[in-house]
Design an enzyme around this catalytic site. Structure first.
Site, PDB file in Angstrom:
ATOM      1  N   GLY A  14      38.768 -42.225  -8.671  1.00  0.00           N
ATOM      2  CA  GLY A  14      38.277 -43.232  -9.625  1.00  0.00           C
ATOM      3  C   GLY A  14      37.807 -44.488  -8.905  1.00  0.00           C
ATOM      4  O   GLY A  14      38.409 -44.893  -7.918  1.00  0.00           O
ATOM      5  N   ARG A  75      34.784 -36.676  -7.508  1.00  0.00           N
ATOM      6  CA  ARG A  75      35.947 -35.789  -7.408  1.00  0.00           C
ATOM      7  C   ARG A  75      35.391 -34.457  -6.924  1.00  0.00           C
ATOM      8  O   ARG A  75      34.472 -33.931  -7.538  1.00  0.00           O
ATOM      9  CB  ARG A  75      36.647 -35.672  -8.762  1.00  0.00           C
ATOM     10  CG  ARG A  75      37.102 -37.041  -9.292  1.00  0.00           C
ATOM     11  CD  ARG A  75      38.047 -36.933 -10.454  1.00  0.00           C
ATOM     12  NE  ARG A  75      38.156 -38.197 -11.170  1.00  0.00           N
ATOM     13  CZ  ARG A  75      39.049 -39.148 -10.891  1.00  0.00           C
ATOM     14  NH1 ARG A  75      39.935 -38.978  -9.940  1.00  0.00           N
ATOM     15  NH2 ARG A  75      39.077 -40.261 -11.596  1.00  0.00           N
ATOM     16  N   ASP A 106      46.040 -41.507  -4.780  1.00  0.00           N
ATOM     17  CA  ASP A 106      46.927 -40.522  -4.143  1.00  0.00           C
ATOM     18  C   ASP A 106      46.278 -39.149  -3.968  1.00  0.00           C
ATOM     19  O   ASP A 106      46.555 -38.447  -2.992  1.00  0.00           O
ATOM     20  CB  ASP A 106      48.275 -40.430  -4.847  1.00  0.00           C
ATOM     21  CG  ASP A 106      48.154 -40.039  -6.300  1.00  0.00           C
ATOM     22  OD1 ASP A 106      47.017 -40.059  -6.832  1.00  0.00           O
ATOM     23  OD2 ASP A 106      49.185 -39.715  -6.902  1.00  0.00           O
ATOM     24  N   THR A 129      42.709 -48.322  -6.467  1.00  0.00           N
ATOM     25  CA  THR A 129      42.834 -47.796  -7.829  1.00  0.00           C
ATOM     26  C   THR A 129      43.355 -48.911  -8.733  1.00  0.00           C
ATOM     27  O   THR A 129      44.204 -49.701  -8.301  1.00  0.00           O
ATOM     28  CB  THR A 129      43.773 -46.566  -7.909  1.00  0.00           C
ATOM     29  OG1 THR A 129      44.178 -46.372  -9.271  1.00  0.00           O
ATOM     30  CG2 THR A 129      45.042 -46.713  -7.094  1.00  0.00           C
ATOM     31  N   ASP A 131      45.258 -48.534 -11.126  1.00  0.00           N
ATOM     32  CA  ASP A 131      46.562 -48.155 -11.690  1.00  0.00           C
ATOM     33  C   ASP A 131      47.763 -48.750 -10.947  1.00  0.00           C
ATOM     34  O   ASP A 131      48.860 -48.798 -11.488  1.00  0.00           O
ATOM     35  CB  ASP A 131      46.725 -46.625 -11.706  1.00  0.00           C
ATOM     36  CG  ASP A 131      45.626 -45.938 -12.492  1.00  0.00           C
ATOM     37  OD1 ASP A 131      45.019 -46.600 -13.354  1.00  0.00           O
ATOM     38  OD2 ASP A 131      45.376 -44.735 -12.246  1.00  0.00           O
ATOM     39  N   ASP A 133      49.563 -47.411  -8.804  1.00  0.00           N
ATOM     40  CA  ASP A 133      50.647 -46.421  -8.877  1.00  0.00           C
ATOM     41  C   ASP A 133      50.951 -45.772  -7.527  1.00  0.00           C
ATOM     42  O   ASP A 133      51.530 -44.692  -7.479  1.00  0.00           O
ATOM     43  CB  ASP A 133      50.293 -45.340  -9.909  1.00  0.00           C
ATOM     44  CG  ASP A 133      48.978 -44.636  -9.585  1.00  0.00           C
ATOM     45  OD1 ASP A 133      48.242 -45.116  -8.698  1.00  0.00           O
ATOM     46  OD2 ASP A 133      48.685 -43.605 -10.214  1.00  0.00           O
ATOM     47  N   ARG A 175      46.868 -44.020 -16.533  1.00  0.00           N
ATOM     48  CA  ARG A 175      47.295 -42.609 -16.542  1.00  0.00           C
ATOM     49  C   ARG A 175      48.758 -42.534 -16.934  1.00  0.00           C
ATOM     50  O   ARG A 175      49.111 -42.922 -18.029  1.00  0.00           O
ATOM     51  CB  ARG A 175      46.980 -41.950 -15.211  1.00  0.00           C
ATOM     52  CG  ARG A 175      45.506 -41.662 -15.075  1.00  0.00           C
ATOM     53  CD  ARG A 175      45.242 -40.656 -14.028  1.00  0.00           C
ATOM     54  NE  ARG A 175      45.544 -41.194 -12.721  1.00  0.00           N
ATOM     55  CZ  ARG A 175      45.187 -40.615 -11.598  1.00  0.00           C
ATOM     56  NH1 ARG A 175      44.543 -39.472 -11.622  1.00  0.00           N
ATOM     57  NH2 ARG A 175      45.487 -41.154 -10.448  1.00  0.00           N
TER      58      ARG A 175
HETATM   59  P1  ATP Z   1      42.458 -42.134  -8.940  1.00  0.00           P
HETATM   60  O1  ATP Z   1      43.913 -42.538  -8.800  1.00  0.00           O
HETATM   61  O2  ATP Z   1      41.614 -43.317  -9.196  1.00  0.00           O
HETATM   62  O3  ATP Z   1      42.204 -41.018  -9.879  1.00  0.00           O
HETATM   63  P2  ATP Z   1      42.530 -40.280  -6.755  1.00  0.00           P
HETATM   64  O4  ATP Z   1      42.208 -40.449  -5.325  1.00  0.00           O
HETATM   65  O5  ATP Z   1      43.966 -39.993  -7.086  1.00  0.00           O
HETATM   66  O6  ATP Z   1      42.006 -41.595  -7.496  1.00  0.00           O
HETATM   67  P3  ATP Z   1      41.733 -37.561  -7.442  1.00  0.00           P
HETATM   68  O7  ATP Z   1      40.648 -37.079  -8.308  1.00  0.00           O
HETATM   69  O8  ATP Z   1      43.126 -37.151  -7.750  1.00  0.00           O
HETATM   70  O9  ATP Z   1      41.599 -39.162  -7.408  1.00  0.00           O
HETATM   71  O10 ATP Z   1      41.410 -37.109  -5.938  1.00  0.00           O
HETATM   72  C1  ATP Z   1      40.154 -37.376  -5.362  1.00  0.00           C
HETATM   73  C2  ATP Z   1      39.686 -36.195  -4.573  1.00  0.00           C
HETATM   74  O11 ATP Z   1      40.588 -35.924  -3.505  1.00  0.00           O
HETATM   75  C3  ATP Z   1      39.627 -34.886  -5.358  1.00  0.00           C
HETATM   76  O12 ATP Z   1      38.460 -34.786  -6.126  1.00  0.00           O
HETATM   77  C4  ATP Z   1      39.653 -33.865  -4.238  1.00  0.00           C
HETATM   78  O13 ATP Z   1      38.388 -33.725  -3.655  1.00  0.00           O
HETATM   79  C5  ATP Z   1      40.591 -34.529  -3.229  1.00  0.00           C
HETATM   80  N1  ATP Z   1      41.943 -33.979  -3.382  1.00  0.00           N
HETATM   81  C6  ATP Z   1      42.873 -34.324  -4.292  1.00  0.00           C
HETATM   82  N2  ATP Z   1      43.987 -33.577  -4.151  1.00  0.00           N
HETATM   83  C7  ATP Z   1      43.723 -32.703  -3.150  1.00  0.00           C
HETATM   84  C8  ATP Z   1      44.455 -31.655  -2.529  1.00  0.00           C
HETATM   85  N3  ATP Z   1      45.700 -31.345  -2.909  1.00  0.00           N
HETATM   86  N4  ATP Z   1      43.853 -30.960  -1.544  1.00  0.00           N
HETATM   87  C9  ATP Z   1      42.619 -31.277  -1.114  1.00  0.00           C
HETATM   88  N5  ATP Z   1      41.870 -32.248  -1.660  1.00  0.00           N
HETATM   89  C10 ATP Z   1      42.411 -32.957  -2.657  1.00  0.00           C
END
Ligand code: ATP
Length: 326
Positions: A14, A75, A106, A129, A131, A133, A175
């Protein structure tokens, strides 16, 4: 001496206000230290597809004040697969990139951690982020701006709430985490704050409504964190409408406005601090860590720790909310 010559930087997951300030800080700190920088567009999707190009100092001029991310974010399903990560590795090798800075949440760090276990290219993370979190850091980039956005919106809602004697349920993002709702709820003087971390909040709210709040005060703001367990603002407001027919209930979902806008000074400074520290860490041969801030100092938190642990809600903030709400 470090062998690093060229680093990549990307934003993932995000978007959050202040990501641009972080991109700028990473780019300029790297150049200051004699490194070349490549901006990777669209997060891990761009890493897989080779969507990257060199950033100079002037490439990041005039972005510190802009919301969103000039590198775009995404993503990526493919990065979750070993084949996807292999493609990403091949692209990094092809473009002579020796290390990467990942700005995200994360999920983005989970991807970075897996990649670093499979391939010998160091990744470090910067928490971005709204959040807040992420375990191990007091603040994430974007959180402060989002709080200010919520407060500004709720102040406006309060004007109409009090003009019509209405009870407003305002849903904020987060979230499954209530950090944004709790802090902005305190800042805008909400009558009650409902967050997923505290299961008894609905009971307290109904006790409060039962106690005849409407006879003492004409209107109110109840801040609700989005969340799966208790349901969002609509579910809770419907329940209240059923149980307390004397209240004129309305719902506002603040939604994506919370993600946008010019970053606050606090977020810009935090992003600048963490961006510089991320380059220092790479030059110091660190990898698989998130650069965070704790008690106003920069800290290094292993990806493992930040991914596996849930960040606890701050008890003293909960106490403050309990004392000052209702
Ligand atoms: P936000 O907290 O704002 O949603 P985020 O970094 O947690 O941000 P995610 O969509 O959970 O957002 O993760 C971003 C990208 O990281 C995913 O689209 C994917 O490409 C990669 N990713 C997440 N988890 C994994 C995993 N377990 N293995 C490999 N790649 C991952």
């Amino acid at each position: 001496m470090t062998k690093l010559k060229r680093i990549g930087v990307l934003t993932s997951g995000g978007d959050a206000p202040g990501m641009n300030a972080a991109i700028r800080a990473v780019t300029r700190a790297a150049i200051y230290n004699g490194l070349e920088v490549y901006g990777i567009r669209h997060g891990y999707e761009g890493m897989i597809n080779g969507w990257m190009k060199q950033l100079k100092s002037y490439s990041v001029s005039n972005i510190i004040q802009r919301g969103g991310t000039v590198l775009k974010t995404a993503r990526s399903k493919e990065f979750r697969t070993p084949e996807g990560r292999k493609k990403a590795y091949n692209q990094l090798v092809k473009n002579n990139i020796d290390a990467c800075v990942i700005i995200g949440g994360d999920g983005s760090f989970a991807g970075a951690r897996i990649f670093s276990e499979e391939y010998d290219i160091p990744f470090v993370g910067i928490p971005g982020t709204i959040d807040n979190d992420l375990f191990g850091t007091d603040y994430t980039i974007g959180y402060d701006t989002a709080i200010n956005t919520v407060v500004e919106a709720v102040d406006k809602i309060r004007d109409t709430a009090s003009s019509h004697n209405r009870l407003f349920f305002v849903e904020v993002m987060g979230r499954n985490a209530g950090f944004l709702a709790l802090r902005s709820g305190i800042a805008c003087g909400a009558e009650a704050i409902l967050i997923p971390e505290v299961e008894t909040h609905y009971d307290k709210l109904s006790e409060f409504l039962e106690s005849g709040f409407h006879r003492k005060k004409s209107s109110g703001i109840i801040l609700v964190a989005e969340g799966k367990e208790a349901g969002g603002a609509f579910e809770i407001a419907n329940r209240v409408k059923e149980e307390f027919k004397e209240y004129d209930v309305r719902v506002t979902i603040l939604g994506h406005i919370q993600r946008g806008g010019s970053p606050s000074a606090f977020d810009r400074v935090t992003a600048s601090k963490l961006g510089v520290a991320a380059i220092d860490a790479l030059l110091d041969d660190q990898k698989s860590i998130m650069i965070g801030v704790a008690n106003n100092e920069v800290v290094h938190v292993p990806f493992n720790k930040t991914i596996k642990n849930n960040k606890p809600i701050n008890q003293s903030m909960l106490d403050i909310a309990d004392i000052l709400t209702i």
